[in-house]
Structures are given as C-alpha cells and as structure tokens.
Enzyme design. Sequence first.
Site, PDB file in Angstrom:
ATOM      1  N   ASP A 112     -25.013 -22.952  38.066  1.00 34.75           N
ATOM      2  CA  ASP A 112     -25.104 -24.300  38.770  1.00 34.75           C
ATOM      3  C   ASP A 112     -26.499 -24.349  39.342  1.00 34.75           C
ATOM      4  O   ASP A 112     -26.733 -24.929  40.344  1.00 34.75           O
ATOM      5  CB  ASP A 112     -24.077 -24.476  39.682  1.00 34.75           C
ATOM      6  CG  ASP A 112     -22.776 -24.326  39.173  1.00 34.75           C
ATOM      7  OD1 ASP A 112     -22.312 -24.678  38.010  1.00 34.75           O
ATOM      8  OD2 ASP A 112     -21.783 -23.583  39.713  1.00 34.75           O
ATOM      9  N   LYS A 143     -29.588 -25.757  35.132  1.00 29.99           N
ATOM     10  CA  LYS A 143     -30.408 -25.300  33.943  1.00 29.99           C
ATOM     11  C   LYS A 143     -30.354 -26.545  32.871  1.00 29.99           C
ATOM     12  O   LYS A 143     -31.211 -26.524  32.133  1.00 29.99           O
ATOM     13  CB  LYS A 143     -29.650 -24.226  33.209  1.00 29.99           C
ATOM     14  CG  LYS A 143     -29.881 -22.651  34.085  1.00 29.99           C
ATOM     15  CD  LYS A 143     -29.100 -21.696  33.586  1.00 29.99           C
ATOM     16  CE  LYS A 143     -27.822 -21.825  33.361  1.00 29.99           C
ATOM     17  NZ  LYS A 143     -26.842 -21.750  34.961  1.00 29.99           N
ATOM     18  N   GLY A 144     -29.321 -27.353  33.139  1.00 30.45           N
ATOM     19  CA  GLY A 144     -29.048 -28.313  32.061  1.00 30.45           C
ATOM     20  C   GLY A 144     -30.381 -29.375  32.276  1.00 30.45           C
ATOM     21  O   GLY A 144     -31.093 -29.796  30.942  1.00 30.45           O
ATOM     22  N   HIS A 174     -23.369 -28.305  32.455  1.00 26.79           N
ATOM     23  CA  HIS A 174     -24.563 -28.937  32.557  1.00 26.79           C
ATOM     24  C   HIS A 174     -24.637 -30.328  32.678  1.00 26.79           C
ATOM     25  O   HIS A 174     -24.192 -31.149  31.754  1.00 26.79           O
ATOM     26  CB  HIS A 174     -25.352 -28.212  31.277  1.00 26.79           C
ATOM     27  CG  HIS A 174     -25.477 -27.003  31.249  1.00 26.79           C
ATOM     28  ND1 HIS A 174     -25.464 -26.225  30.005  1.00 26.79           N
ATOM     29  CD2 HIS A 174     -25.258 -25.874  32.202  1.00 26.79           C
ATOM     30  CE1 HIS A 174     -25.324 -24.802  30.282  1.00 26.79           C
ATOM     31  NE2 HIS A 174     -25.235 -24.672  31.645  1.00 26.79           N
ATOM     32  N   THR A 175     -25.311 -30.724  33.803  1.00 23.13           N
ATOM     33  CA  THR A 175     -25.464 -32.345  34.087  1.00 23.13           C
ATOM     34  C   THR A 175     -26.768 -32.398  33.556  1.00 23.13           C
ATOM     35  O   THR A 175     -27.902 -31.735  33.825  1.00 23.13           O
ATOM     36  CB  THR A 175     -25.312 -32.436  35.378  1.00 23.13           C
ATOM     37  OG1 THR A 175     -24.045 -31.918  35.835  1.00 23.13           O
ATOM     38  CG2 THR A 175     -25.442 -34.004  35.731  1.00 23.13           C
ATOM     39  N   LYS A 215     -33.998 -28.753  42.802  1.00 20.82           N
ATOM     40  CA  LYS A 215     -33.158 -29.361  43.874  1.00 20.82           C
ATOM     41  C   LYS A 215     -34.073 -28.991  45.484  1.00 20.82           C
ATOM     42  O   LYS A 215     -33.425 -28.773  46.389  1.00 20.82           O
ATOM     43  CB  LYS A 215     -31.759 -28.787  44.181  1.00 20.82           C
ATOM     44  CG  LYS A 215     -31.266 -29.025  42.824  1.00 20.82           C
ATOM     45  CD  LYS A 215     -29.763 -29.250  43.319  1.00 20.82           C
ATOM     46  CE  LYS A 215     -28.661 -29.598  42.059  1.00 20.82           C
ATOM     47  NZ  LYS A 215     -27.575 -30.088  42.225  1.00 20.82           N
TER      48      LYS A 215
HETATM   49  P1  IMP Z   1     -14.349 -17.941  33.991  1.00 18.51           P
HETATM   50  O1  IMP Z   1     -15.823 -17.837  33.435  1.00 18.51           O
HETATM   51  O2  IMP Z   1     -13.822 -19.339  33.734  1.00 18.51           O
HETATM   52  O3  IMP Z   1     -13.497 -16.721  33.598  1.00 18.51           O
HETATM   53  O4  IMP Z   1     -14.638 -17.800  35.597  1.00 18.51           O
HETATM   54  C1  IMP Z   1     -14.813 -16.413  36.108  1.00 18.51           C
HETATM   55  C2  IMP Z   1     -15.915 -16.835  37.440  1.00 18.51           C
HETATM   56  O5  IMP Z   1     -17.281 -17.509  36.944  1.00 18.51           O
HETATM   57  C3  IMP Z   1     -15.288 -17.689  38.502  1.00 18.51           C
HETATM   58  O6  IMP Z   1     -15.962 -17.550  39.555  1.00 18.51           O
HETATM   59  C4  IMP Z   1     -16.030 -19.087  37.939  1.00 18.51           C
HETATM   60  O7  IMP Z   1     -16.073 -19.981  38.968  1.00 18.51           O
HETATM   61  C5  IMP Z   1     -17.523 -18.563  37.649  1.00 18.51           C
HETATM   62  N1  IMP Z   1     -17.980 -19.645  36.518  1.00 18.51           N
HETATM   63  C6  IMP Z   1     -17.879 -19.717  35.184  1.00 18.51           C
HETATM   64  N2  IMP Z   1     -18.462 -20.634  34.719  1.00 18.51           N
HETATM   65  C7  IMP Z   1     -19.294 -21.063  35.769  1.00 18.51           C
HETATM   66  C8  IMP Z   1     -20.529 -22.022  35.704  1.00 18.51           C
HETATM   67  O8  IMP Z   1     -20.708 -22.614  34.609  1.00 18.51           O
HETATM   68  N3  IMP Z   1     -20.932 -22.172  36.716  1.00 18.51           N
HETATM   69  C9  IMP Z   1     -20.717 -21.554  37.846  1.00 18.51           C
HETATM   70  N4  IMP Z   1     -19.530 -20.566  37.960  1.00 18.51           N
HETATM   71  C10 IMP Z   1     -19.061 -20.422  36.800  1.00 18.51           C
END
Ligand code: IMP
Length: 421
Positions: free
Chosen positions: A13, A16-17, A41-42, A328
């Site tokens: 977050d 990057k988008g 990605h926004t 940001k």
């Molecule tokens: P998972 O990838 O859904 O298995 O989640 C594992 C951890 O990675 C969790 O803490 C999610 O909140 C975090 N997470 C997964 N994808 C993102 C993302 O795109 N941005 C930020 N955190 C992410």
Amino acid sequence: MTVTAVIGSQWGDEGKGKVVDYLAEHVDYVARFNGGNNAGHTVINEFGTFKIHLVPSGIFAKSAIGLIGGGVVIDPRVLIEEIEMLNKAGVGVDGRLWISPRSHLIMPYHKILDGLYEQAKGEGATGTTLRGIGPVFADKVSYNGIRWSDFTSDAFESRLKVQMELKNKIIIALDGQALKYNEVRDLYRSYYEKVKPYIQELFSLVQAGLKAGKNFLLEQAMGTFLDTDWGTYPFVTASTTIPSAASAGLGIPPRYITSVVGVTKAYTTRVGAGPLPSEIHDTSTEVYEQFAEVAATTGRIRRVGWLDLEIVRTAVLLSGVTELCLTKLDVLSGLKDIQVCVGYKLNGKDVTYVDVDSYGLDKVELVYKTIKGWKEDISKAKNFDDLPAEAKDYVKLIEEAVGVPVKWIGVGPEREATIRR
Ligand code: IMP
C-alpha cells in the site's frame, strides 16, 4: 533496454499503482510477477479511478503490452471482471494482455480454507485478505495446484477430482461446508473459455523483447516486509515479493534487471496482524486521523505509524533499490512536528531489523528524530523547489539515511501530482 522493477519498501500500500501508471508511459511491457488479487492498486488517470488487483497497473499506457507471469495466482472471476471493466472504460486490453499458462488458479476451496485456517488460529490469525492466497501457494509448492495449462488436456478434471476429495475432507473436519465437484468443474470450465484468448506462453515473447532491447516495467504486489522469507514471518504473504521473484515469475534472468524503484510512503501503514514498530496506537490523535486509510482490497482500516527508515534502509539493501519514489508527502501537510524513526536499539545497543527478526521487533526501542512540519498545501507543487523548506528537509533526511536518491515525490493521488527531480 531497461528492465525496471517497482517494489514497495514497507508493508504494501505504498502507492505502487500510481507510480507504475506514471512510469509506464515509455515502456513496452508492464508485468505482474507475484501474488494475486490480494493486491489492490489504485490508479487515477484520464480513464477514471480504478482499483485493480490482477492486471498490471501500467496497462493504461496504450503502447504497453501487459503480462501476468506464472508467479501470479489468479482468481478467474476477479480477472474476468477486471478485463471487462477495463475494456468498458476504453482502456482496451484485448490483444495486448497475455497470461502465462503456468499461473495457478485460486479455487473456491482455497478461499474457504483461508477463512477456516484464520478462524482456527484465533488470536494468532494473520489477518489475511481471505482471497485464498496462502492455500493456493501451499498447493502450488506441494504439487497440488491447478494451472491454466491443465485445461488443454483432461488434467483439469482428474486433478480437480482428487483435490476436491482431499479439500472437502479438510473443510468438513473444520466444520465448513463441502463443495460440489460438478459445480466447481463447470464454473471453472466456463471461466477458462473466457480467459482462453488471453493465455499464451510468455517465454518467447519475453525473450524476444529482451533481445530487441525493449523496456520492461516489473510490478511487485504487496511489499518487502510481507515477503515470505524477509518479512515479519508468520505475518507475511505467501509469495516472494522482492525483485528476485520477477526472474522466477516471468522468466527474466536477474542480470537483465537494470534498476529497482523503491516506492516509499511518507509514513507507514499496515493491514492485518504482525509487528509495526513505529505504530501510532492513539486513534484520537490528529496524526492518526491524517494517516488513516482504507485498504483497497478489503476495505479494512489500515494501521498507521511514522516513517521508519530502518525498514526502508533494509528494503533498499535487500532489493538493490537504485532510486526511491516517495509517495503521499502531501498527507503530512499541517502537522506541527513530524517524527521519523532513524534506528532501533535493544538493551542499549544499536540493532537492525534483520538482527532482531519478527518477534524481536516488539522489544526494540525506536530512535526518533523530530523535524518541523509545514503548513502549506503542497498538492499543486510541480518542482522540488516549490516545496516548503521543511518538506525538502524531510526528503533530504530520507536520502541521507537510506543512501539512495529520491527521484520522484507524490503530492496527490492523480498521475500528474508527481514531482520529478
Ligand atoms: P494474504 O496475502 O491474503 O494471505 O494475507 C497475508 C498478509 O498480507 C495480511 O497481513 C494481509 O493484510 C497482507 N496483504 C496481502 N496483500 C496485501 C496488499 O496488497 N497490501 C497490503 N497488505 C497485504
């Protein structure tokens, strides 16, 4: 030829988008190499506002060819919806979006298991996005996965049958609702028919591009500290997020990567559980209000913290970051003082992120530097010199601490709200 990897230097977050959308203007290929639709990605540009999860964020550059590498896991429904949304918005992805037949499919049982495992872990839950990411990668590496290429023979049916027998046993044991083989088979067959026109082995395409000296932009999903090996394990995601994953996930030999852009948010956020050393816990403070964000994928409120330069420095070293894009910065406007974590101590001694590992992060003492904030709205700034002196100091402090230049600064969500130095 340039092969630029864009990576997030925090917990995802970082914005990057937007950065990829901005950098994609002069590239020939934009590619995703890891993760799945856990990413969100926004992108805000002349086509509108988009939240995209699977298609590379650089697809808006009309000349760019989009690639989804074999390292990406795909929820077909999400992919189909995204393609339809982009085509409807006039972005036109047909004939310039190619998906590796090696990429694995997120099946309905992966999503169910993700939820059941989280439930079973209770207090120790990871706080996943519940998109089935952990279970699909577990299947991939334990030889239980299903790939697009399985549809070209009877492998899909036979593999699915075995998997559903296995998975239904686990689901039932965990008090979940078993799935019906015929329903899943028919649904995924119908998905395949829709996705088929986009599936193509990427190897010769990528090799030809490299040989012809084309420009590639490699787009990481998630962030450095969600990396399975180097992140805050077990509070990580299930794929490698550092640029070396681009080699495996796309078939680009490591020596071809010419630069690595580290995207760093001017403060820190995290969604899900796990250590966040510079976290601001008091939700009633002005700074918390200012930093609070809603996650693009899950709609959850992100945890927030001050900028942690020990984290950014580690990411720079680990991924060989050549330049930073600070995003940001405008969000900090109006704060009287800004804190920046410049290092960690444990029992009075300097320690690094890598020294203490995941659990030790709760015990480290953070060394903060306080710098003066600025009142001005900086969202219209076009050049570095348009920024107030305090904002410039903030940027310089980052460069000094981390040892690489800040080449771009984001001062608003739109593509144009970017200062190039
Ligand atoms: P998972 O990838 O859904 O298995 O989640 C594992 C951890 O990675 C969790 O803490 C999610 O909140 C975090 N997470 C997964 N994808 C993102 C993302 O795109 N941005 C930020 N955190 C992410």
